[in-house]
Design an enzyme around this catalytic site. Structure first.
Site, PDB file in Angstrom:
ATOM      1  CG  HIS A 170      -7.986  -3.900  -1.911  1.00  0.00           C
ATOM      2  ND1 HIS A 170      -9.049  -3.038  -2.077  1.00  0.00           N
ATOM      3  CD2 HIS A 170      -6.914  -3.110  -1.626  1.00  0.00           C
ATOM      4  CE1 HIS A 170      -8.643  -1.785  -1.906  1.00  0.00           C
ATOM      5  NE2 HIS A 170      -7.345  -1.816  -1.633  1.00  0.00           N
TER       6      HIS A 170
ATOM      7  NE  ARG B 128      -4.149   1.671   2.277  1.00  0.00           N
ATOM      8  CZ  ARG B 128      -4.275   2.628   3.187  1.00  0.00           C
ATOM      9  NH1 ARG B 128      -3.384   2.724   4.171  1.00  0.00           N
ATOM     10  NH2 ARG B 128      -5.290   3.467   3.142  1.00  0.00           N
TER      11      ARG B 128
ATOM     12  CG  ASN C  48      -1.369   8.419   2.982  1.00  0.00           C
ATOM     13  OD1 ASN C  48      -1.701   7.362   2.462  1.00  0.00           O
ATOM     14  ND2 ASN C  48      -0.756   9.389   2.321  1.00  0.00           N
TER      15      ASN C  48
ATOM     16  CG  HIS D 261      -1.642   5.182  -0.508  1.00  0.00           C
ATOM     17  ND1 HIS D 261      -2.406   5.623   0.568  1.00  0.00           N
ATOM     18  CD2 HIS D 261      -2.413   4.252  -1.142  1.00  0.00           C
ATOM     19  CE1 HIS D 261      -3.568   4.978   0.574  1.00  0.00           C
ATOM     20  NE2 HIS D 261      -3.576   4.142  -0.453  1.00  0.00           N
TER      21      HIS D 261
END
Length: 457
Positions: A326, A194, A226, A198
């Protein structure tokens, strides 16, 4: 401790065990000799330890980057007492008398020897801002700047073998550290993946997500996507420290660490490997506004997701396959509360009820309660897609990928739910595509010594 101090302390066994002397008694004399030969060449500055460099064929003579030793206890006068002719030459009678004294009195010799070693150790030390404290006693920081100039051309392209010549141990060091972190906490794999996502979605894959706030800059860690969510920063710190040690200096960027750590996390949790393209450099600033604007929110509809990915140069196929990340990890109650209480048409009722038992309906109550994004949150598989077919997507944005209307997105979800091999292959390709988003290369950006802060001049 600086390099100039090490031979003296080691030879004298101050504050520690006897080290190499127990293995090789001769080593004590060798370490003493190193200290002597260092101090007698431009002072006690550790210069004898420097290896030859690409620009200096003469052994430890032309490149004289010296290490500072810290404040000396002895003045210039004490050094001069050792080096003036009066101190360096004595009459034969005085010498003979002194020899008779030390041979008959070992205690006097030990005392005088110690005092002489201190005077020699005070020969022209570098202190204060002079010189440097070397990360590795064999290399100066100038060496790494030279390496950068040679191997990091101004118009570089990302390549899978970028570190093969300058640090062959880089990738294996990252892998070992990632595997250890996941062994300790399996959830960490999803967190590292992740972080890479990001990072790349905010002005490109440049490590900007890792920067801490400063008085002059508010970074991305407190952006809405975040805050209280992005994690794994301590593991990145561990990786960076281990890589700097393995590479004998600061040559691997934080942005590349994120890309490799994401791949290694996928592999450690059962997914297929892929070649990570490398050679990114690190941003010197971060953007809270860009993080809030560009990282796709869990509330987006399909049209918003497609638009978001297209703005990054990524396709619908990239969207569906990258969402397959995911297959790992968890989401907070605050991210799926609205879905389980207010959506009915595209959510399995039993699934919603099970989540309602964990996530209270009122904002602020149980916001940080976690639920897994699929039924196997620590294994890379296609269970995520199978859950979407059953209207069991945890996030609104997840379920938007499959709405049962025969769309291209629906077809991709069905395809990957039935073909793990194709998912693994396409996921690696999509990760490479995402990793190519606006990297800094050549002379752009920097390679941060500490991933949390920009380098200091």
């Amino acid at each position: 401790m600086c390099c100039a101090t090490v031979p003296k302390r080691t030879s004298g066994h101050q504050g520690g065990d006897r080290g190499d002397d127990r293995v090789e008694p001769r080593m004590g004399a060798s370490l003493l000799r190193l200290h002597f030969h260092d101090c007698f060449v431009n002072g006690c500055d550790g210069s004898i330890l420097l290896d030859d460099t690409l620009g200096s064929p003469e052994r430890r003579t032309r490149l004289r980057i010296r290490t500072r030793r810290g404040d000396s206890r002895w003045s210039i006068e004490s050094k001069m007492r050792l080096t003036t002719p009066a101190a360096a030459t004595s009459s034969h009678a005085q010498t003979s008398s002194r020899l008779r004294l030390v041979t008959r009195n070992p205690e006097a010799f030990a005392k005088d020897f110690g005092e002489s070693m201190i005077r020699m150790g005070a020969l022209t030390p570098l202190t204060g801002s002079a010189g440097e404290i070397r990360l590795n006693c064999r290399r100066s920081f100038t060496f790494f700047a030279l390496i950068s100039a040679i191997f990091f051309p101004a118009f570089a392209q990302l390549t899978s073998d970028f570190y093969d010549s300058i640090c062959p141990q880089a990738l294996s060091t990252i892998q070992v550290t990632v595997e250890a972190a996941i062994m300790q906490e399996p959830r960490m794999g999803a967190s590292l993946v992740r972080l890479h996502f990001h990072d790349c979605f905010v002005n490109g894959c440049d490590g900007s997500i890792l920067l801490d706030d400063t008085p002059a800059m508010t970074g991305e860690k407190t952006a809405k996507p975040n805050k209280n969510s992005a994690r794994g920063f301590d593991v990145v710190d561990q990786i960076k420290s281990a890589v700097n040690d393995a590479c004998l200096g600061n040559v691997v960027s934080c942005a590349d660490i994120l890309a490799v750590a994401a791949r290694d996390s996928i592999v450690a949790l059962g997914g297929a490997s892929y070649d990570v393209l490398l050679g990114r450099r690190d941003a010197t600033d971060a953007s809270l506004a860009a993080a809030n604007a560009n990282i796709p929110a869990p509330t987006l509809d399909l049209a918003g997701l497609i638009s978001n990915f297209q703005s990054q140069g990524l396709s619908l196929s990239d969207l569906v396959v990258l969402s397959g990340a995911h297959t790992l990890g968890f989401a907070r109650c605050v991210s799926f509360r609205n879905r389980i209480y207010n959506e009915t048409a595209n959510i399995n009722s039993d699934f919603a009820a099970s989540l309602q038992a964990q996530c209270p309906p009122d904002a602020g109550d149980g916001d940080d309660v976690l639920a897994s994004l699929d039924d196997t949150p620590f294994v890379v598989d296609t269970d995520y897609y199978q859950g979407l077919l059953q209207n069991q997507g945890l996030l609104h944005s997840d379920q938007q990928l499959f709405q049962g209307d025969g769309s291209d997105s629906d077809n991709l979800v069905q395809f990957y739910s039935q073909s793990p091999t194709d998912f693994w292959s396409d996921f690696g390709t999509a990760m490479i595509n995402m990793g190519n988003l606006s990297p800094l290369t050549g002379d752009d950006g920097e390679i941060r010594e500490n991933c949390r802060v920009v380098n200091q001049d």
